[in-house]
Design an enzyme around this catalytic site. Sequence first.
Site, PDB file in Angstrom:
ATOM      1  N   ASN A   7       0.898  -1.246   0.094  1.00 15.12           N
ATOM      2  CA  ASN A   7       0.013  -0.071   0.022  1.00 15.12           C
ATOM      3  C   ASN A   7       0.919   1.260  -0.080  1.00 15.12           C
ATOM      4  O   ASN A   7       1.518   1.601   1.118  1.00 15.12           O
ATOM      5  CB  ASN A   7      -0.884  -0.100   1.193  1.00 15.12           C
ATOM      6  CG  ASN A   7      -2.025   0.979   1.314  1.00 15.12           C
ATOM      7  OD1 ASN A   7      -1.835   2.018   0.383  1.00 15.12           O
ATOM      8  ND2 ASN A   7      -2.722   1.221   2.162  1.00 15.12           N
ATOM      9  N   ARG A  88      -1.934  -2.197  -3.775  1.00 10.46           N
ATOM     10  CA  ARG A  88      -3.505  -1.431  -3.647  1.00 10.46           C
ATOM     11  C   ARG A  88      -3.495  -0.204  -4.506  1.00 10.46           C
ATOM     12  O   ARG A  88      -2.506   0.730  -4.310  1.00 10.46           O
ATOM     13  CB  ARG A  88      -3.545  -0.929  -2.061  1.00 10.46           C
ATOM     14  CG  ARG A  88      -4.730  -0.316  -1.794  1.00 10.46           C
ATOM     15  CD  ARG A  88      -4.715   0.405  -0.463  1.00 10.46           C
ATOM     16  NE  ARG A  88      -6.230   1.009  -0.481  1.00 10.46           N
ATOM     17  CZ  ARG A  88      -6.429   1.989   0.341  1.00 10.46           C
ATOM     18  NH1 ARG A  88      -5.368   2.514   1.159  1.00 10.46           N
ATOM     19  NH2 ARG A  88      -7.556   2.720   0.607  1.00 10.46           N
ATOM     20  N   HIS A 177     -13.128   1.474  -0.658  1.00  6.95           N
ATOM     21  CA  HIS A 177     -13.082   0.322   0.432  1.00  6.95           C
ATOM     22  C   HIS A 177     -13.595  -0.648  -0.141  1.00  6.95           C
ATOM     23  O   HIS A 177     -13.844  -1.930   0.598  1.00  6.95           O
ATOM     24  CB  HIS A 177     -13.747   0.633   1.807  1.00  6.95           C
ATOM     25  CG  HIS A 177     -13.254   1.954   2.542  1.00  6.95           C
ATOM     26  ND1 HIS A 177     -14.203   2.705   3.250  1.00  6.95           N
ATOM     27  CD2 HIS A 177     -12.017   2.224   2.954  1.00  6.95           C
ATOM     28  CE1 HIS A 177     -13.436   3.726   3.904  1.00  6.95           C
ATOM     29  NE2 HIS A 177     -12.235   3.479   3.735  1.00  6.95           N
ATOM     30  N   HIS A 203     -17.720  -0.636   7.329  1.00  7.12           N
ATOM     31  CA  HIS A 203     -16.071  -0.448   7.223  1.00  7.12           C
ATOM     32  C   HIS A 203     -16.114   0.877   7.909  1.00  7.12           C
ATOM     33  O   HIS A 203     -16.412   2.169   7.446  1.00  7.12           O
ATOM     34  CB  HIS A 203     -15.664  -0.440   6.099  1.00  7.12           C
ATOM     35  CG  HIS A 203     -14.152   0.004   6.227  1.00  7.12           C
ATOM     36  ND1 HIS A 203     -13.024  -1.158   5.861  1.00  7.12           N
ATOM     37  CD2 HIS A 203     -13.481   0.957   6.407  1.00  7.12           C
ATOM     38  CE1 HIS A 203     -11.853  -0.422   6.069  1.00  7.12           C
ATOM     39  NE2 HIS A 203     -11.973   0.742   6.371  1.00  7.12           N
ATOM     40  N   GLY A 205     -13.458   3.394  10.268  1.00  3.93           N
ATOM     41  CA  GLY A 205     -12.289   3.533  10.797  1.00  3.93           C
ATOM     42  C   GLY A 205     -12.267   4.980  10.886  1.00  3.93           C
ATOM     43  O   GLY A 205     -13.146   5.844  11.043  1.00  3.93           O
ATOM     44  N   ASN A 206     -10.897   5.581  10.732  1.00  3.15           N
ATOM     45  CA  ASN A 206     -10.909   7.059  10.565  1.00  3.15           C
ATOM     46  C   ASN A 206     -11.744   7.418   9.039  1.00  3.15           C
ATOM     47  O   ASN A 206     -12.427   8.553   9.108  1.00  3.15           O
ATOM     48  CB  ASN A 206      -9.384   7.472  10.389  1.00  3.15           C
ATOM     49  CG  ASN A 206      -9.380   8.834  10.729  1.00  3.15           C
ATOM     50  OD1 ASN A 206     -10.177   9.851  11.503  1.00  3.15           O
ATOM     51  ND2 ASN A 206      -8.479   9.684   9.909  1.00  3.15           N
ATOM     52  N   ARG A 236     -13.498  13.663   7.664  1.00  9.25           N
ATOM     53  CA  ARG A 236     -14.291  13.868   6.754  1.00  9.25           C
ATOM     54  C   ARG A 236     -15.735  14.189   6.988  1.00  9.25           C
ATOM     55  O   ARG A 236     -16.333  13.522   7.768  1.00  9.25           O
ATOM     56  CB  ARG A 236     -14.196  12.824   5.515  1.00  9.25           C
ATOM     57  CG  ARG A 236     -12.838  12.809   4.852  1.00  9.25           C
ATOM     58  CD  ARG A 236     -12.894  11.721   3.674  1.00  9.25           C
ATOM     59  NE  ARG A 236     -11.510  11.218   3.757  1.00  9.25           N
ATOM     60  CZ  ARG A 236     -11.300   9.738   3.455  1.00  9.25           C
ATOM     61  NH1 ARG A 236     -12.232   9.006   3.473  1.00  9.25           N
ATOM     62  NH2 ARG A 236     -10.200   9.578   3.227  1.00  9.25           N
ATOM     63  N   LEU A 279     -12.288   8.364  17.897  1.00  5.57           N
ATOM     64  CA  LEU A 279     -13.468   7.836  18.536  1.00  5.57           C
ATOM     65  C   LEU A 279     -13.418   7.372  19.787  1.00  5.57           C
ATOM     66  O   LEU A 279     -14.026   7.392  20.710  1.00  5.57           O
ATOM     67  CB  LEU A 279     -14.388   6.870  17.654  1.00  5.57           C
ATOM     68  CG  LEU A 279     -15.507   7.441  16.671  1.00  5.57           C
ATOM     69  CD1 LEU A 279     -16.773   7.749  17.519  1.00  5.57           C
ATOM     70  CD2 LEU A 279     -14.909   8.220  15.765  1.00  5.57           C
ATOM     71  N   ARG A 280     -12.216   6.796  20.183  1.00  6.60           N
ATOM     72  CA  ARG A 280     -11.693   6.401  21.826  1.00  6.60           C
ATOM     73  C   ARG A 280     -11.799   7.920  22.492  1.00  6.60           C
ATOM     74  O   ARG A 280     -12.393   7.734  23.563  1.00  6.60           O
ATOM     75  CB  ARG A 280     -10.607   6.038  21.922  1.00  6.60           C
ATOM     76  CG  ARG A 280     -10.244   4.569  21.676  1.00  6.60           C
ATOM     77  CD  ARG A 280      -8.991   3.997  21.582  1.00  6.60           C
ATOM     78  NE  ARG A 280      -8.192   4.442  20.340  1.00  6.60           N
ATOM     79  CZ  ARG A 280      -7.117   4.234  19.817  1.00  6.60           C
ATOM     80  NH1 ARG A 280      -6.650   3.010  20.272  1.00  6.60           N
ATOM     81  NH2 ARG A 280      -6.475   4.642  18.791  1.00  6.60           N
ATOM     82  N   GLY A 328     -15.202  -0.008  14.155  1.00  5.82           N
ATOM     83  CA  GLY A 328     -16.039  -1.210  13.980  1.00  5.82           C
ATOM     84  C   GLY A 328     -15.495  -2.444  14.788  1.00  5.82           C
ATOM     85  O   GLY A 328     -16.451  -3.254  15.509  1.00  5.82           O
ATOM     86  N   GLU A 329     -14.285  -2.579  14.803  1.00  6.65           N
ATOM     87  CA  GLU A 329     -13.700  -3.556  15.444  1.00  6.65           C
ATOM     88  C   GLU A 329     -13.503  -3.581  16.862  1.00  6.65           C
ATOM     89  O   GLU A 329     -13.521  -4.477  17.657  1.00  6.65           O
ATOM     90  CB  GLU A 329     -12.299  -3.947  15.026  1.00  6.65           C
ATOM     91  CG  GLU A 329     -12.271  -4.528  13.346  1.00  6.65           C
ATOM     92  CD  GLU A 329     -10.736  -4.508  12.940  1.00  6.65           C
ATOM     93  OE1 GLU A 329     -10.012  -4.672  13.636  1.00  6.65           O
ATOM     94  OE2 GLU A 329     -10.708  -4.510  11.452  1.00  6.65           O
ATOM     95  N   GLU A 379      -7.294  -6.149   4.328  1.00  5.24           N
ATOM     96  CA  GLU A 379      -7.339  -5.710   3.090  1.00  5.24           C
ATOM     97  C   GLU A 379      -5.856  -6.426   2.432  1.00  5.24           C
ATOM     98  O   GLU A 379      -5.758  -6.610   1.495  1.00  5.24           O
ATOM     99  CB  GLU A 379      -7.176  -4.225   2.851  1.00  5.24           C
ATOM    100  CG  GLU A 379      -8.466  -3.462   2.890  1.00  5.24           C
ATOM    101  CD  GLU A 379      -8.542  -2.338   3.550  1.00  5.24           C
ATOM    102  OE1 GLU A 379      -8.140  -2.051   4.683  1.00  5.24           O
ATOM    103  OE2 GLU A 379      -9.073  -1.313   2.776  1.00  5.24           O
TER     104      GLU A 379
HETATM  105  P1  AMP Z   1      -8.583   2.697  11.311  1.00  8.59           P
HETATM  106  O1  AMP Z   1      -8.653   4.190  10.387  1.00  8.59           O
HETATM  107  O2  AMP Z   1      -9.280   1.836  10.758  1.00  8.59           O
HETATM  108  O3  AMP Z   1      -7.324   2.819  11.667  1.00  8.59           O
HETATM  109  O4  AMP Z   1      -9.547   3.269  12.453  1.00  8.59           O
HETATM  110  C1  AMP Z   1      -9.095   4.605  13.390  1.00  8.59           C
HETATM  111  C2  AMP Z   1     -10.373   4.442  14.326  1.00  8.59           C
HETATM  112  O5  AMP Z   1     -10.213   3.262  15.291  1.00  8.59           O
HETATM  113  C3  AMP Z   1      -9.771   5.565  15.474  1.00  8.59           C
HETATM  114  O6  AMP Z   1     -11.132   6.291  15.756  1.00  8.59           O
HETATM  115  C4  AMP Z   1      -9.950   4.907  16.648  1.00  8.59           C
HETATM  116  O7  AMP Z   1     -10.511   5.417  17.901  1.00  8.59           O
HETATM  117  C5  AMP Z   1     -10.368   3.399  16.494  1.00  8.59           C
HETATM  118  N1  AMP Z   1      -9.764   2.526  17.486  1.00  8.59           N
HETATM  119  C6  AMP Z   1      -8.527   1.959  17.023  1.00  8.59           C
HETATM  120  N2  AMP Z   1      -8.203   0.944  17.902  1.00  8.59           N
HETATM  121  C7  AMP Z   1      -9.122   1.033  18.892  1.00  8.59           C
HETATM  122  C8  AMP Z   1      -9.054   0.348  20.169  1.00  8.59           C
HETATM  123  N3  AMP Z   1      -8.337  -0.456  20.719  1.00  8.59           N
HETATM  124  N4  AMP Z   1     -10.318   0.596  20.769  1.00  8.59           N
HETATM  125  C9  AMP Z   1     -11.385   1.480  20.558  1.00  8.59           C
HETATM  126  N5  AMP Z   1     -10.947   2.157  19.321  1.00  8.59           N
HETATM  127  C10 AMP Z   1     -10.059   1.980  18.583  1.00  8.59           C
END
Ligand code: AMP
Length: 393
Positions: A7, A88, A177, A203, A205-206, A236, A279-280, A328-329, A379
């Site tokens: 990537n 990618r 995605h 999906h 994430g950020n 965004r 989001l944390r 989501g995870e 991915e």
């Molecule tokens: P990504 O772009 O898929 O890496 O997702 C980033 C987002 O995932 C951020 O808003 C983080 O708050 C959230 N995130 C990543 N790891 C954790 C975790 N262990 N607990 C809660 N949120 C998480």
Amino acid sequence: MKIVSINAGSSSLKFSLFEMKEEEVIATGLFERIGMDGSCYQIKYNGQVIQEEVELLSHTEAVKVLLDKLIVLEIIHSMDEIKGVGHRIVHGVDRYQDSVLINDKILHDLEDIKSFAPLHNPGAIMGIKAFKEVLPDVVSVGVFDTAFHQTMKEETFLYGVPYRWYQDYGVRKYGFHGTSHKYIALTMKDLLKKDNFKLISCHIGNGGSICAIDNMKCVDTSMGFTPLAGIMMGTRSGDVDPSIIPYVMEKEGKNASEIIDDLNKNSGVLGLSEYSNDLRDLVDACNEGNERAILTKNKYVRRIVDYIAQYYVLLNGADVIAFTAGVGENNIVIRREICEKLSCLGVKIDLDKNQTRGEIQKISTDDSSIAVYVIPANEELMIARETLKFMNR
Ligand code: AMP
């Protein structure tokens, strides 16, 4: 057989080395600040982390250092062990419905469509060229974020704008995605041991997108002409009324691309909360009673629920909702709140099972009308699988 998933961005190169078909991860890593001061790399393998600052003037140098380190660290014994490289590629417009074996003609074509993803595709092209230079005889495969969404119907992918914008300039929904959504669909197929199910893949994430999938095919997805559309994301905005753009341009004396930059980088969870894009942090702030954080979280959840509800109707029901990517995870609170807002559809979340992070888990109760799963995104593996398909041909 060893396959590398790549990537590449304009100044970075992320890799995962797989033993295929075993799907075993041998090493992962990241080369950063390529062509800049302070360039460095990190390689993780066998429970160890190696990191070092090293001058990387180009992607080609990064690839040379990568292969050299893989040999020095005895992760591989010679370059010949690498049989395929999967890249990618964010945008394939509507020309690529599937992954593709990269040759000079394809590379030329990728240059031609670069303007559709000016922040992403040029980096991928640099990565492809770098590997071609260092490993000229190795199978090189392009895996597009847009490919999985090419099954959308015209009535879905067209916007209500002059038709010639589509004909002349390619203005339409492309979706992104796709590699992740396809991986979720395939993982659900393995879990359910069938492929005729209706899936809403989230999906989040950020960046984030929702995808409606019927019989393993994408029917609709929330991102659009660019990844700016759809749900509200970390930074965004997601969908907004486009008339906001000239209005704020005039108010702030900015040009259109500066406002688009604000919509991409200073909006969403960060812009609304004026606190964090993570989001944390946001959930922590909600627990401390931060009212703007609560408002932002509610809006974030609401936009995801809006799309799930829309796709529930489009699919004429749903068998599975799957959560993937960082939020989501891992985010127990956000998942719970989304599911609770879907209770009118008969969705019932099992609060104990929802206490899970980063692993495959069914989080709905047995009497939930729609099964809800957490599926970790992968991915990189999907890219390695796509690459393997070409080696087997
Ligand atoms: P990504 O772009 O898929 O890496 O997702 C980033 C987002 O995932 C951020 O808003 C983080 O708050 C959230 N995130 C990543 N790891 C954790 C975790 N262990 N607990 C809660 N949120 C998480």
